[in-house]
Design a protein around this motif. Structure first.
Motif, mmCIF file in Angstrom:
data_model
loop_
_atom_site.group_PDB
_atom_site.id
_atom_site.type_symbol
_atom_site.label_atom_id
_atom_site.label_comp_id
_atom_site.label_asym_id
_atom_site.label_seq_id
_atom_site.Cartn_x
_atom_site.Cartn_y
_atom_site.Cartn_z
ATOM 1 N N HIS A 215 0.875 -1.183 0.000
ATOM 2 C CA HIS A 215 0.000 0.000 0.000
ATOM 3 C C HIS A 215 0.905 1.225 0.000
ATOM 4 N N LEU A 216 1.025 1.847 -1.150
ATOM 5 C CA LEU A 216 2.019 2.896 -1.347
ATOM 6 C C LEU A 216 1.721 4.180 -0.596
ATOM 7 N N ASP A 217 0.499 4.356 -0.093
ATOM 8 C CA ASP A 217 0.126 5.606 0.577
ATOM 9 C C ASP A 217 -0.273 5.392 2.038
ATOM 10 N N ARG A 218 0.132 4.274 2.616
ATOM 11 C CA ARG A 218 -0.197 4.011 4.013
ATOM 12 C C ARG A 218 1.074 3.875 4.843
ATOM 13 N N ASN A 219 1.063 4.476 6.015
ATOM 14 C CA ASN A 219 2.213 4.389 6.907
ATOM 15 C C ASN A 219 2.368 2.983 7.476
ATOM 16 N N GLU A 220 3.613 2.566 7.622
ATOM 17 C CA GLU A 220 3.912 1.310 8.295
ATOM 18 C C GLU A 220 3.900 1.547 9.801
ATOM 19 N N LYS A 221 3.907 0.460 10.574
ATOM 20 C CA LYS A 221 3.801 0.557 12.033
ATOM 21 C C LYS A 221 4.915 1.392 12.655
ATOM 22 N N TRP A 222 6.114 1.358 12.078
ATOM 23 C CA TRP A 222 7.238 2.072 12.670
ATOM 24 C C TRP A 222 6.987 3.573 12.760
ATOM 25 N N ALA A 223 6.103 4.092 11.881
ATOM 26 C CA ALA A 223 5.877 5.538 11.819
ATOM 27 C C ALA A 223 5.308 6.095 13.123
ATOM 28 N N LYS A 251 -7.148 0.842 -3.793
ATOM 29 C CA LYS A 251 -7.418 0.159 -5.054
ATOM 30 C C LYS A 251 -6.099 -0.261 -5.711
ATOM 31 N N VAL A 252 -6.178 -1.320 -6.507
ATOM 32 C CA VAL A 252 -4.984 -1.806 -7.191
ATOM 33 C C VAL A 252 -4.523 -0.775 -8.216
ATOM 34 N N LEU A 253 -3.263 -0.355 -8.076
ATOM 35 C CA LEU A 253 -2.664 0.589 -9.019
ATOM 36 C C LEU A 253 -2.042 -0.159 -10.191
ATOM 37 N N GLY A 254 -1.495 -1.312 -9.912
ATOM 38 C CA GLY A 254 -0.822 -2.126 -10.919
ATOM 39 C C GLY A 254 0.021 -3.173 -10.230
ATOM 40 N N GLY A 260 -1.303 -13.667 -14.739
ATOM 41 C CA GLY A 260 -2.449 -14.445 -14.310
ATOM 42 C C GLY A 260 -3.368 -13.737 -13.350
ATOM 43 N N LEU A 261 -2.952 -12.580 -12.843
ATOM 44 C CA LEU A 261 -3.795 -11.860 -11.879
ATOM 45 C C LEU A 261 -4.703 -10.836 -12.569
ATOM 46 N N GLY A 262 -4.434 -10.542 -13.824
ATOM 47 C CA GLY A 262 -5.297 -9.623 -14.552
ATOM 48 C C GLY A 262 -5.025 -8.153 -14.312
ATOM 49 N N TYR A 263 -3.881 -7.812 -13.696
ATOM 50 C CA TYR A 263 -3.537 -6.425 -13.438
ATOM 51 C C TYR A 263 -2.511 -5.938 -14.456
ATOM 52 N N THR A 264 -2.422 -4.627 -14.605
ATOM 53 C CA THR A 264 -1.444 -4.031 -15.510
ATOM 54 C C THR A 264 -0.061 -4.035 -14.862
ATOM 55 N N ASP A 265 0.920 -4.518 -15.585
ATOM 56 C CA ASP A 265 2.293 -4.531 -15.076
ATOM 57 C C ASP A 265 2.881 -3.125 -15.246
#
Length: 429
Positions: A215-223, A251-254, A260-265
């Motif tokens: 999750h590119l926009d969520r802080n990890e626990k260490w924060a 939401k899935v960004l890519g 096989g997962l159907g997402y954009t690489d």
């Protein structure tokens, strides 16, 4: 060493004193004097151990003061240089330091070639001093130094603990969320927060997802502990190179290599940039919003040296640094460029707040030039035998080239402290 010096002093006294007495004292007394020396040897008193001043809430590192006419050293580009021979032994070894991870204790694991230990990094523009543990400890008096990131962050902190333990033994202390060591002599804490993406993520595993979930926009626990950190060293990169699914706004960004997962690489360059940018912005907002600055250092990407694929019996058996100019690989250089750019972008945002210092610890080139410094097969104790031999060409032997990272880190900290002192001095007048 102090005991060895004392023995040498006594030996020197025993050789020179009779000659001196022969000149200064009457000849008839000489036999009596010599017998006395034999049965009651003379020894010089050893120098008293250096006493550390007890830390206090107002303690400051013992650095040159601008009030005494000193100026900060001219900034140096430590990233460009070459490896040169150094006959000195490392400050520690596999038996004197108790915190070395077994898989990086190369000599103890049976590596017989020790020539990789006798090189030092020589920048083109300036002199890089040998690591001085007392100076480093003075710089973190009453402070919390946090390493945040992947296994290269762990590799670096283990190198640092070994270097510091030559003068002050760290004590492992319990802390929920990190591995933490405490230096009672300086009331200083050094921590390792495991966070291979810096942002929130789940690593792929044999028992879990077959790809990373990031999750590119969520802080990890260490924060949540940022408020108590005085210096943060960030390490990121390697875990972005394996199959991943990237999320933004829930939401899935890519994805990366997710057939096989159907997402954009979308590759990993963009997600890596987003993760680092979000992390630096979060630190600035959390610390700056409270009027409490922090020093942040982003350690750039450390290239691996596999001859072949890492999971298909790739090896790294070289025994010398690259002595001629060797261009850093395209992927490695691009990761480094992203990290350097995001540090500069964060500096612009940090200007809104006071007391911030953001820098890049650029180790990409100097690390690339050391294919001989990895554990290789010696990640295991005497590894050669029947069956497959796994090689580690990502992490670094301890002691080894990674100790230079901490030499540069110390010089950067000294410069940061000096600049901060000058700012405080000018604002007080």
């Amino acid at each position: 060493m102090r005991g060895a010096n004392s023995i040498k002093d006594q030996s020197l006294i025993k050789r020179l004193l009779p000659c001196t007495l022969h000149i200064l004292l009457p000849i008839p007394l000489l036999p009596i004097i010599l017998l006395s020396l034999y049965f009651y040897p003379f020894s010089l008193p050893s120098s008293p151990p250096t006493k550390l001043s007890p830390p206090s809430s107002t303690s400051t590192p013992l650095l040159p003061s601008a009030e005494k006419g000193y100026v900060c050293d001219t900034p140096c580009d430590y990233s460009n240089g070459r490896w040169v021979r150094d006959k000195r032994d490392p400050l520690y070894n596999g038996t004197t330091c108790a915190t070395i991870k077994e898989s990086q204790n190369c000599i103890i694991n049976g590596r017989q070639d020790s020539s990789y230990l006798y090189w030092r990094w020589k920048p083109n523009q300036c002199h890089l001093p040998r690591f001085e543990p007392n100076t480093f400890l003075q710089l973190i008096v009453n402070k919390h130094l946090a390493f945040v990131g992947d296994s290269l962050a762990r590799n670096q902190i283990e190198s640092l603990l070994c270097l510091l333990s030559t003068v002050s033994a760290p004590k492992r202390v319990h802390h929920k969320g990190s591995r933490r060591w405490y230096f009672a002599s300086h009331n200083a804490s050094v921590s390792l927060y495991w966070s291979p993406f810096l942002v929130q993520g789940v690593q792929r595993s044999n028992t879990g997802p077959l790809h990373n979930i990031v999750h590119l926009d969520r802080n990890e626990k260490w924060a949540k502990d940022v408020h108590e950190m005085d210096l943060i060293v960030l390490s990121v990169g390697n875990w972005f190179l394996v199959p991943s699914v990237f999320y933004e706004g829930g939401k899935v960004l890519g994805c990366l290599n997710c057939e096989g997962l159907g997402y954009t690489d979308i590759g990993f360059y963009g997600p890596l940039r987003k993760a680092l940018r979000a992390t630096l912005s979060s630190i600035i907002e959390k610390k700056g919003g409270k009027g409490n600055g922090v020093n942040v250092i982003v350690r750039t990407f450390s290239p691996s040296h596999f001859d072949g694929d890492w999971d298909k019996e790739g090896t790294c058996s070289k025994t010398r640094p690259y002595m001629k100019e060797m261009k850093v690989g395209e992927v490695d250089e691009e990761i480094r460029r992203i990290e350097m750019e995001e540090v500069e972008n964060a500096k612009v945002k940090a200007k809104e707040f006071g007391g911030f210092s953001l820098e890049a610890l650029d180790v990409t080139k100097l690390s690339w030039l050391r294919p001989d410094g990895h554990p290789g097969a010696y990640m295991n104790h005497f590894p050669f035998g029947p069956g497959h031999v796994q090689n580690d060409c990502v992490h670094w032997c301890l002691p080894g080239p990674i100790d230079s990272w901490n030499e540069i880190l110390l010089e950067m900290m000294k410069s940061q402290e000096c600049r901060l002192s000058l700012v405080n001095l000018s604002s007080s007048h």
